[in-house]
Design a protein around this motif. Structure first.
Motif, PDB file in Angstrom:
ATOM      1  N   VAL A 214      20.084  40.254  30.387  1.00 52.80           N
ATOM      2  CA  VAL A 214      19.009  39.484  29.763  1.00 52.80           C
ATOM      3  C   VAL A 214      18.353  38.575  30.787  1.00 52.80           C
ATOM      4  O   VAL A 214      17.128  38.441  30.850  1.00 52.80           O
ATOM      5  CB  VAL A 214      19.553  38.663  28.574  1.00 52.80           C
ATOM      6  N   TYR A 215      19.197  37.927  31.627  1.00 55.97           N
ATOM      7  CA  TYR A 215      18.644  37.047  32.663  1.00 55.97           C
ATOM      8  C   TYR A 215      17.747  37.828  33.617  1.00 55.97           C
ATOM      9  O   TYR A 215      16.650  37.407  33.949  1.00 55.97           O
ATOM     10  CB  TYR A 215      19.782  36.377  33.434  1.00 55.97           C
ATOM     11  N   ASP A 216      18.248  39.004  34.060  1.00 57.96           N
ATOM     12  CA  ASP A 216      17.454  39.831  34.968  1.00 57.96           C
ATOM     13  C   ASP A 216      16.153  40.251  34.303  1.00 57.96           C
ATOM     14  O   ASP A 216      15.087  40.244  34.929  1.00 57.96           O
ATOM     15  CB  ASP A 216      18.251  41.069  35.391  1.00 57.96           C
ATOM     16  N   SER A 217      16.272  40.624  33.001  1.00 57.36           N
ATOM     17  CA  SER A 217      15.082  41.055  32.276  1.00 57.36           C
ATOM     18  C   SER A 217      14.080  39.911  32.159  1.00 57.36           C
ATOM     19  O   SER A 217      12.880  40.100  32.374  1.00 57.36           O
ATOM     20  CB  SER A 217      15.472  41.552  30.883  1.00 57.36           C
ATOM     21  N   CYS A 218      14.592  38.691  31.849  1.00 57.74           N
ATOM     22  CA  CYS A 218      13.702  37.539  31.739  1.00 57.74           C
ATOM     23  C   CYS A 218      13.053  37.233  33.086  1.00 57.74           C
ATOM     24  O   CYS A 218      11.871  36.882  33.153  1.00 57.74           O
ATOM     25  CB  CYS A 218      14.471  36.321  31.232  1.00 57.74           C
ATOM     26  N   ALA A 219      13.849  37.341  34.165  1.00 53.89           N
ATOM     27  CA  ALA A 219      13.301  37.085  35.495  1.00 53.89           C
ATOM     28  C   ALA A 219      12.182  38.076  35.811  1.00 53.89           C
ATOM     29  O   ALA A 219      11.135  37.707  36.360  1.00 53.89           O
ATOM     30  CB  ALA A 219      14.409  37.176  36.542  1.00 53.89           C
ATOM     31  N   GLU A 220      12.408  39.342  35.452  1.00 51.93           N
ATOM     32  CA  GLU A 220      11.379  40.348  35.700  1.00 51.93           C
ATOM     33  C   GLU A 220      10.121  40.055  34.880  1.00 51.93           C
ATOM     34  O   GLU A 220       8.998  40.194  35.371  1.00 51.93           O
ATOM     35  CB  GLU A 220      11.922  41.740  35.348  1.00 51.93           C
ATOM     36  N   ILE A 221      10.338  39.633  33.616  1.00 52.93           N
ATOM     37  CA  ILE A 221       9.196  39.330  32.757  1.00 52.93           C
ATOM     38  C   ILE A 221       8.424  38.138  33.306  1.00 52.93           C
ATOM     39  O   ILE A 221       7.187  38.140  33.343  1.00 52.93           O
ATOM     40  CB  ILE A 221       9.666  39.042  31.315  1.00 52.93           C
ATOM     41  N   ARG A 222       9.180  37.090  33.754  1.00 52.81           N
ATOM     42  CA  ARG A 222       8.504  35.923  34.327  1.00 52.81           C
ATOM     43  C   ARG A 222       7.691  36.312  35.559  1.00 52.81           C
ATOM     44  O   ARG A 222       6.551  35.868  35.738  1.00 52.81           O
ATOM     45  CB  ARG A 222       9.542  34.851  34.683  1.00 52.81           C
ATOM     46  N   GLN A 223       8.300  37.146  36.416  1.00 53.24           N
ATOM     47  CA  GLN A 223       7.597  37.578  37.623  1.00 53.24           C
ATOM     48  C   GLN A 223       6.343  38.373  37.261  1.00 53.24           C
ATOM     49  O   GLN A 223       5.274  38.178  37.854  1.00 53.24           O
ATOM     50  CB  GLN A 223       8.533  38.422  38.486  1.00 53.24           C
ATOM     51  N   GLU A 224       6.486  39.256  36.267  1.00 52.06           N
ATOM     52  CA  GLU A 224       5.339  40.058  35.846  1.00 52.06           C
ATOM     53  C   GLU A 224       4.237  39.178  35.262  1.00 52.06           C
ATOM     54  O   GLU A 224       3.045  39.381  35.530  1.00 52.06           O
ATOM     55  CB  GLU A 224       5.786  41.092  34.806  1.00 52.06           C
ATOM     56  N   MET A 225       4.651  38.161  34.463  1.00 50.77           N
ATOM     57  CA  MET A 225       3.662  37.253  33.870  1.00 50.77           C
ATOM     58  C   MET A 225       2.942  36.445  34.947  1.00 50.77           C
ATOM     59  O   MET A 225       1.722  36.222  34.866  1.00 50.77           O
ATOM     60  CB  MET A 225       4.350  36.314  32.884  1.00 50.77           C
ATOM     61  N   GLN A 226       3.685  36.013  35.975  1.00 51.18           N
ATOM     62  CA  GLN A 226       3.058  35.274  37.061  1.00 51.18           C
ATOM     63  C   GLN A 226       2.042  36.139  37.799  1.00 51.18           C
ATOM     64  O   GLN A 226       0.948  35.679  38.147  1.00 51.18           O
ATOM     65  CB  GLN A 226       4.128  34.759  38.026  1.00 51.18           C
ATOM     66  N   GLN A 227       2.424  37.418  38.031  1.00 52.62           N
ATOM     67  CA  GLN A 227       1.492  38.322  38.702  1.00 52.62           C
ATOM     68  C   GLN A 227       0.233  38.532  37.868  1.00 52.62           C
ATOM     69  O   GLN A 227      -0.888  38.510  38.386  1.00 52.62           O
ATOM     70  CB  GLN A 227       2.182  39.657  38.977  1.00 52.62           C
ATOM     71  N   LYS A 228       0.443  38.732  36.546  1.00 51.33           N
ATOM     72  CA  LYS A 228      -0.712  38.928  35.665  1.00 51.33           C
ATOM     73  C   LYS A 228      -1.580  37.672  35.612  1.00 51.33           C
ATOM     74  O   LYS A 228      -2.812  37.763  35.538  1.00 51.33           O
ATOM     75  CB  LYS A 228      -0.242  39.309  34.262  1.00 51.33           C
ATOM     76  N   LYS A 229      -0.917  36.487  35.647  1.00 55.44           N
ATOM     77  CA  LYS A 229      -1.668  35.239  35.623  1.00 55.44           C
ATOM     78  C   LYS A 229      -2.544  35.120  36.853  1.00 55.44           C
ATOM     79  O   LYS A 229      -3.712  34.717  36.774  1.00 55.44           O
ATOM     80  CB  LYS A 229      -0.695  34.066  35.542  1.00 55.44           C
ATOM     81  N   LYS A 230      -1.970  35.491  38.026  1.00 54.57           N
ATOM     82  CA  LYS A 230      -2.751  35.437  39.257  1.00 54.57           C
ATOM     83  C   LYS A 230      -3.948  36.381  39.191  1.00 54.57           C
ATOM     84  O   LYS A 230      -5.063  36.044  39.594  1.00 54.57           O
ATOM     85  CB  LYS A 230      -1.869  35.788  40.450  1.00 54.57           C
ATOM     86  N   ILE A 231      -3.675  37.608  38.670  1.00 55.17           N
ATOM     87  CA  ILE A 231      -4.755  38.596  38.549  1.00 55.17           C
ATOM     88  C   ILE A 231      -5.842  38.075  37.622  1.00 55.17           C
ATOM     89  O   ILE A 231      -7.041  38.198  37.887  1.00 55.17           O
ATOM     90  CB  ILE A 231      -4.205  39.941  38.048  1.00 55.17           C
ATOM     91  N   LEU A 232      -5.410  37.458  36.486  1.00 58.11           N
ATOM     92  CA  LEU A 232      -6.369  36.937  35.513  1.00 58.11           C
ATOM     93  C   LEU A 232      -7.191  35.807  36.105  1.00 58.11           C
ATOM     94  O   LEU A 232      -8.409  35.746  35.907  1.00 58.11           O
ATOM     95  CB  LEU A 232      -5.619  36.453  34.269  1.00 58.11           C
ATOM     96  N   GLU A 233      -6.509  34.907  36.844  1.00 54.66           N
ATOM     97  CA  GLU A 233      -7.238  33.802  37.457  1.00 54.66           C
ATOM     98  C   GLU A 233      -8.251  34.311  38.476  1.00 54.66           C
ATOM     99  O   GLU A 233      -9.379  33.829  38.542  1.00 54.66           O
ATOM    100  CB  GLU A 233      -6.251  32.839  38.125  1.00 54.66           C
TER     101      GLU A 233
END
Length: 335
Positions: free
Chosen positions: A157-176
């Motif tokens: 779960v921790y690994d999955s959450c870390a991956e999701i956080r990383q993916e969200m950060q990447q998407k946030k950068k792309i969106l910005e």
């Protein structure tokens, strides 16, 4: 090539000892009172209703003497199976039950499954079958494996959450980045539109100046005194324009919005009213068309251009000022 799947066979337990010796009282204890033992449900090595494949997987790779007890595959209440490791193989042994007594073969002498297991944690199973010269020394605890499974699940779960956080950060950068690009394009488009409008207005103003030089009466009559009436109410504007042709118009101070103006114009025998915005950029009916430097510049523009670009119901030009240029009372017109 992968190894063939392991086959499961029940070991026959007939009580025949090695070298043909008869059963002794020491090897097969008689029923006797014993100290209270844990119930089957509390025993760490009891796994309940799991399949033989699951039991074998939990014992895989463990040394001889590792074991667990599960419910029998036939799901008959009170019947159980001992699964253990011997000679690097998984062995299955039926636990018999009759009249409340348990054992691996007749006669059944143990009052519970925990008593049976506790005895053979100290005594070999070879008494029942010479190939099972092993004691039950290593219980496979469901508590330990459950904890390990829970910890592994937490890690997953921790690994999955870390991956999701990383993916969200990447998407946030792309969106910005996308927003910045979009804002840049919008600013560029708006700037381009304003430049085009300014260019058109300048061209029209020059055209108007040329017309004045040539003595164009239609342009000369667009002096402020001919159309600006100051603080005139809506009803008074309609009364003043009554009976005049389409295109007859006047400009008055807005009674509803400070520092703004209203254009009253006849369209097909009906007087219509339009708000004129006054912004830091200039005068106009709507943004970004508020680029006229004065009310006079706005009137000159729409003397040649239909108001339909702002409202299709107003397909008319500001053609006929309500007064002639020689009106005696001239209100002050803002520049």
């Amino acid at each position: 090539m992968g190894s063939a799947p392991e086959l499961f066979f029940y070991i026959e337990m007939n009580g025949a000892g090695g070298a043909g010796t008869e059963n002794s009282a020491a090897d097969q204890p008689a029923v006797k009172e014993t100290p209270p033992t844990p119930t089957l449900q509390d025993a760490e090595w009891y796994w309940g209703d799991i399949s033989r494949e699951e039991a074998s997987e939990k014992l895989s790779g463990l040394p001889d003497g590792a074991f667990l007890v599960r419910d029998a595959s036939n799901r008959v209440p009170g019947q159980y199976t001992l699964t253990l490791r011997k000679d690097n193989c998984t062995r299955l042994v039926r636990i018999l039950q009759h009249y409340g007594l348990f054992g691996f073969c007749e006669p059944l002498t143990f009052s519970s499954v925990p008593d049976l297991i506790a005895h053979h944690q100290q005594h070999t199973l070879a008494h029942y079958n010479p190939t099972l010269d092993v004691t039950l020394t290593l219980p496979v605890s469901r508590h330990t494996q459950s904890q390990e499974t829970s910890e592994q699940r937490d890690d997953d779960v921790y690994d999955s959450c870390a991956e999701i956080r990383q993916e969200m950060q990447q998407k946030k950068k792309i969106l910005e980045t996308s927003r910045e690009d979009k804002c840049g394009l919008q600013d560029s488009a708006e700037e381009k539109t304003q430049q085009e409008l300014k260019g058109r207005l300048c061209a029209e103003q020059h055209s108007g100046d040329d017309d004045d030089d040539d003595g164009d009466e239609g342009v000369r009559c667009l002096e402020e005194a001919s159309w600006f009436v100051g603080n005139l109410s809506r009803a008074e504007a309609e009364e003043l324009l009554e009976g005049k042709p389409s295109g007859a118009f006047l400009i008055r101070s807005s009674s509803s919005k400070k520092d703004c103006y209203a254009c009253s114009v006849v369209v097909n025998d009906e007087v219509r009213h339009c708000m004129i915005l006054h912004t830091p950029r200039g005068f106009g009916f709507a943004e970004p068309y508020d680029l006229h430097g004065s009310l006079k510049a706005l009137v000159q523009h729409y003397h040649r251009t239909s108001l339909a670009q702002h409202n299709r119901a107003l397909d008319v030009r500001l053609a006929f000022p309500v007064h002639t240029p020689h009106t005696t009372h001239t209100p002050s017109v803002p520049s």
